[in-house]
Design a protein around this motif. Structure first.
Motif, PDB file in Angstrom:
ATOM      1  N   GLU A  35       4.883  -0.910   1.958  1.00 13.31           N
ATOM      2  CA  GLU A  35       3.871  -1.120   2.830  1.00 13.31           C
ATOM      3  C   GLU A  35       3.687   0.660   3.142  1.00 13.31           C
ATOM      4  O   GLU A  35       2.331   0.882   3.344  1.00 13.31           O
ATOM      5  CB  GLU A  35       3.869  -1.774   4.062  1.00 13.31           C
ATOM      6  CG  GLU A  35       3.884  -3.392   3.568  1.00 13.31           C
ATOM      7  CD  GLU A  35       3.861  -4.351   4.653  1.00 13.31           C
ATOM      8  OE1 GLU A  35       4.445  -3.879   5.740  1.00 13.31           O
ATOM      9  OE2 GLU A  35       3.212  -5.315   4.709  1.00 13.31           O
ATOM     10  N   PRO A  61      -2.813   4.725  -2.412  1.00 13.68           N
ATOM     11  CA  PRO A  61      -2.671   4.056  -1.162  1.00 13.68           C
ATOM     12  C   PRO A  61      -3.850   4.246  -0.458  1.00 13.68           C
ATOM     13  O   PRO A  61      -4.815   4.942  -0.953  1.00 13.68           O
ATOM     14  CB  PRO A  61      -2.047   5.237  -0.289  1.00 13.68           C
ATOM     15  CG  PRO A  61      -2.270   6.555  -0.892  1.00 13.68           C
ATOM     16  CD  PRO A  61      -2.256   6.252  -2.515  1.00 13.68           C
ATOM     17  N   GLU A  62      -4.242   2.856   0.226  1.00 17.37           N
ATOM     18  CA  GLU A  62      -5.423   2.785   0.892  1.00 17.37           C
ATOM     19  C   GLU A  62      -5.846   3.708   1.902  1.00 17.37           C
ATOM     20  O   GLU A  62      -6.988   3.956   2.268  1.00 17.37           O
ATOM     21  CB  GLU A  62      -5.497   1.421   1.487  1.00 17.37           C
ATOM     22  CG  GLU A  62      -5.884   0.268  -0.001  1.00 17.37           C
ATOM     23  CD  GLU A  62      -6.142  -1.132   0.845  1.00 17.37           C
ATOM     24  OE1 GLU A  62      -5.927  -1.161   1.819  1.00 17.37           O
ATOM     25  OE2 GLU A  62      -6.774  -2.024  -0.071  1.00 17.37           O
ATOM     26  N   TYR A 201     -11.491   2.282  -6.234  1.00 13.79           N
ATOM     27  CA  TYR A 201     -10.678   3.187  -5.273  1.00 13.79           C
ATOM     28  C   TYR A 201     -11.210   3.903  -4.264  1.00 13.79           C
ATOM     29  O   TYR A 201     -12.089   4.770  -4.611  1.00 13.79           O
ATOM     30  CB  TYR A 201      -9.762   3.902  -6.039  1.00 13.79           C
ATOM     31  CG  TYR A 201      -8.562   4.497  -5.407  1.00 13.79           C
ATOM     32  CD1 TYR A 201      -7.871   3.751  -4.535  1.00 13.79           C
ATOM     33  CD2 TYR A 201      -8.399   5.989  -5.396  1.00 13.79           C
ATOM     34  CE1 TYR A 201      -6.920   4.299  -3.756  1.00 13.79           C
ATOM     35  CE2 TYR A 201      -7.515   6.709  -4.418  1.00 13.79           C
ATOM     36  CZ  TYR A 201      -6.609   5.781  -3.886  1.00 13.79           C
ATOM     37  OH  TYR A 201      -5.656   6.305  -3.069  1.00 13.79           O
ATOM     38  N   PRO A 203     -10.023   5.394  -0.826  1.00 15.03           N
ATOM     39  CA  PRO A 203      -9.083   5.658   0.193  1.00 15.03           C
ATOM     40  C   PRO A 203      -9.770   6.123   1.365  1.00 15.03           C
ATOM     41  O   PRO A 203     -10.554   6.883   1.296  1.00 15.03           O
ATOM     42  CB  PRO A 203      -8.316   6.942  -0.561  1.00 15.03           C
ATOM     43  CG  PRO A 203      -9.159   7.562  -1.471  1.00 15.03           C
ATOM     44  CD  PRO A 203      -9.956   6.425  -2.176  1.00 15.03           C
ATOM     45  N   VAL A 247      -1.663  -1.960   9.126  1.00 17.02           N
ATOM     46  CA  VAL A 247      -0.897  -2.694   8.008  1.00 17.02           C
ATOM     47  C   VAL A 247      -0.916  -3.974   8.620  1.00 17.02           C
ATOM     48  O   VAL A 247      -1.157  -4.938   7.765  1.00 17.02           O
ATOM     49  CB  VAL A 247       0.778  -2.208   8.033  1.00 17.02           C
ATOM     50  CG1 VAL A 247       1.375  -3.065   7.148  1.00 17.02           C
ATOM     51  CG2 VAL A 247       0.633  -0.828   7.350  1.00 17.02           C
ATOM     52  N   GLU A 250      -4.829  -5.181   8.249  1.00 15.39           N
ATOM     53  CA  GLU A 250      -5.524  -4.885   7.171  1.00 15.39           C
ATOM     54  C   GLU A 250      -4.454  -4.850   5.911  1.00 15.39           C
ATOM     55  O   GLU A 250      -3.979  -3.833   5.308  1.00 15.39           O
ATOM     56  CB  GLU A 250      -6.279  -3.866   7.131  1.00 15.39           C
ATOM     57  CG  GLU A 250      -7.131  -3.709   8.203  1.00 15.39           C
ATOM     58  CD  GLU A 250      -8.088  -2.350   8.206  1.00 15.39           C
ATOM     59  OE1 GLU A 250      -8.209  -1.815   7.171  1.00 15.39           O
ATOM     60  OE2 GLU A 250      -8.752  -2.000   9.228  1.00 15.39           O
ATOM     61  N   ASP A 252      -2.500  -4.681   2.498  1.00 21.01           N
ATOM     62  CA  ASP A 252      -3.127  -4.201   1.037  1.00 21.01           C
ATOM     63  C   ASP A 252      -2.671  -5.192  -0.016  1.00 21.01           C
ATOM     64  O   ASP A 252      -1.381  -5.234  -0.456  1.00 21.01           O
ATOM     65  CB  ASP A 252      -2.557  -2.751   1.025  1.00 21.01           C
ATOM     66  CG  ASP A 252      -3.021  -2.406  -0.261  1.00 21.01           C
ATOM     67  OD1 ASP A 252      -3.799  -2.999  -1.060  1.00 21.01           O
ATOM     68  OD2 ASP A 252      -2.624  -0.953  -0.947  1.00 21.01           O
ATOM     69  N   ARG A 254      -3.285  -5.256  -3.043  1.00 20.80           N
ATOM     70  CA  ARG A 254      -2.665  -4.734  -4.154  1.00 20.80           C
ATOM     71  C   ARG A 254      -1.249  -4.469  -4.292  1.00 20.80           C
ATOM     72  O   ARG A 254      -0.774  -4.522  -5.237  1.00 20.80           O
ATOM     73  CB  ARG A 254      -3.567  -3.341  -4.346  1.00 20.80           C
ATOM     74  CG  ARG A 254      -4.959  -3.447  -4.512  1.00 20.80           C
ATOM     75  CD  ARG A 254      -5.558  -1.982  -4.681  1.00 20.80           C
ATOM     76  NE  ARG A 254      -4.870  -1.418  -3.373  1.00 20.80           N
ATOM     77  CZ  ARG A 254      -4.823  -0.014  -3.427  1.00 20.80           C
ATOM     78  NH1 ARG A 254      -5.423   0.816  -4.706  1.00 20.80           N
ATOM     79  NH2 ARG A 254      -4.277   0.814  -2.289  1.00 20.80           N
ATOM     80  N   ARG A 255      -0.600  -4.470  -3.316  1.00 22.46           N
ATOM     81  CA  ARG A 255       0.774  -4.179  -3.070  1.00 22.46           C
ATOM     82  C   ARG A 255       1.851  -5.396  -3.054  1.00 22.46           C
ATOM     83  O   ARG A 255       2.732  -5.465  -2.718  1.00 22.46           O
ATOM     84  CB  ARG A 255       1.205  -3.489  -1.733  1.00 22.46           C
ATOM     85  CG  ARG A 255       0.292  -2.446  -1.568  1.00 22.46           C
ATOM     86  CD  ARG A 255       0.879  -1.378  -2.806  1.00 22.46           C
ATOM     87  NE  ARG A 255      -0.056  -0.050  -2.585  1.00 22.46           N
ATOM     88  CZ  ARG A 255      -0.168   0.883  -3.600  1.00 22.46           C
ATOM     89  NH1 ARG A 255       0.114   0.623  -4.739  1.00 22.46           N
ATOM     90  NH2 ARG A 255      -0.928   1.999  -3.638  1.00 22.46           N
TER      91      ARG A 255
END
Length: 261
Positions: A35, A61-62, A201, A203, A247, A250, A252, A254-255
């Protein structure tokens, strides 16, 4: 800077280095889907931009957060050593034309810190003092608490710390609403802007600094030596609070292993 990096890793518990890489994660994290990832960057805009592009290429990374110390500027806001600076706007002062008529600023495109992240996570912490942990209070001089400033920052390619320098005086006059100066922020902002080559994407970025010294103070160097450890502790503590809030609110998607399947 090593001291900034080591302090953040300690506060965030990012003590496990991924073998064969410069990245640190929590020992409890899945190495394939961490994360939070930490990487130390170099002390200038060019190299910080290179490191940011490496991070983006490796992890996509976001959110990217630049955490560390900065020199404060005595200006329209009352800034003290140890205060937290979260700039919504970045000035780049090192790109200019020198001519008979004086200095004319030149400009390059780069991204700026996320407006939504400032509104939702950063600005509320100016009044919500819960980010100041007991550990931080114990590390600071007795009774001292930092103030949070959401104000502009100047990024350059020099360490400014001479009140008698004509160049430094000119920068302070020209960017009269800025409250701090650093050497890495434009590298981050430029690296993020250069990564926008895929519509999927998007970021976001934040810059979080703590003031280690006041650049127009004659005792600048002595103050920096005394307050650098405190400023590293303050910037890292504030950053860790913001990162963990984001974290938690929100995640992520995708992870996750499901997304990778």
């Amino acid at each position: 800077m090593q001291e900034e990096s080591e302090t953040f890793r300690r506060i965030g518990g990012l003590t496990q280095r991924l073998k064969g890489s410069p990245y640190y994660i929590s020992p409890e994290s899945d190495p394939a889907f961490p994360e939070v990832i930490h990487r130390e960057i170099d002390r200038n805009n060019i190299q910080s931009g290179e490191r940011v592009r490496d991070v983006i290429e490796h992890w996509q990374p976001e959110l990217l957060v630049l955490c560390g110390i900065a020199g404060g500027i005595n200006g329209h806001a009352r800034v003290s050593v140890g205060d937290v600076i979260i700039p919504p706007y970045i000035h780049y002062c090192s790109f200019a034309k020198l001519g008979n008529s004086g200095i004319r600023r030149r400009y390059i495109p780069f991204d700026y810190p996320s407006i939504n992240l400032h509104q939702d996570y950063v600005a509320p912490l100016r009044d919500d003092r819960s980010w100041i942990t007991d550990s931080l209070r114990n590390a600071l001089p007795d009774g001292w608490e930092p103030t949070v400033h959401v104000e502009s920052l100047v990024a350059g390619d020099k360490i400014y710390g001479d009140p008698n320098s004509e160049e430094q005086q000119r920068i302070v006059r020209e960017y009269d609403e800025a409250v701090a100066v650093d050497m890495e922020s434009v590298g981050l902002c430029r690296g993020v802007a250069a990564s926008r080559n895929n519509p999927q994407y998007n970021p976001r970025l934040l810059i979080i600094r703590s003031v280690s010294d006041i650049i127009d103070d004659p005792q600048n160097n002595e103050t920096r030596e005394e307050w650098r450890p405190y400023a590293c502790e303050i910037a890292s503590t504030f950053t860790w609070r913001v990162v963990t809030d984001i974290v938690a609110m929100e995640p992520d998607l995708r992870r996750t292993p499901e997304a990778a399947a």
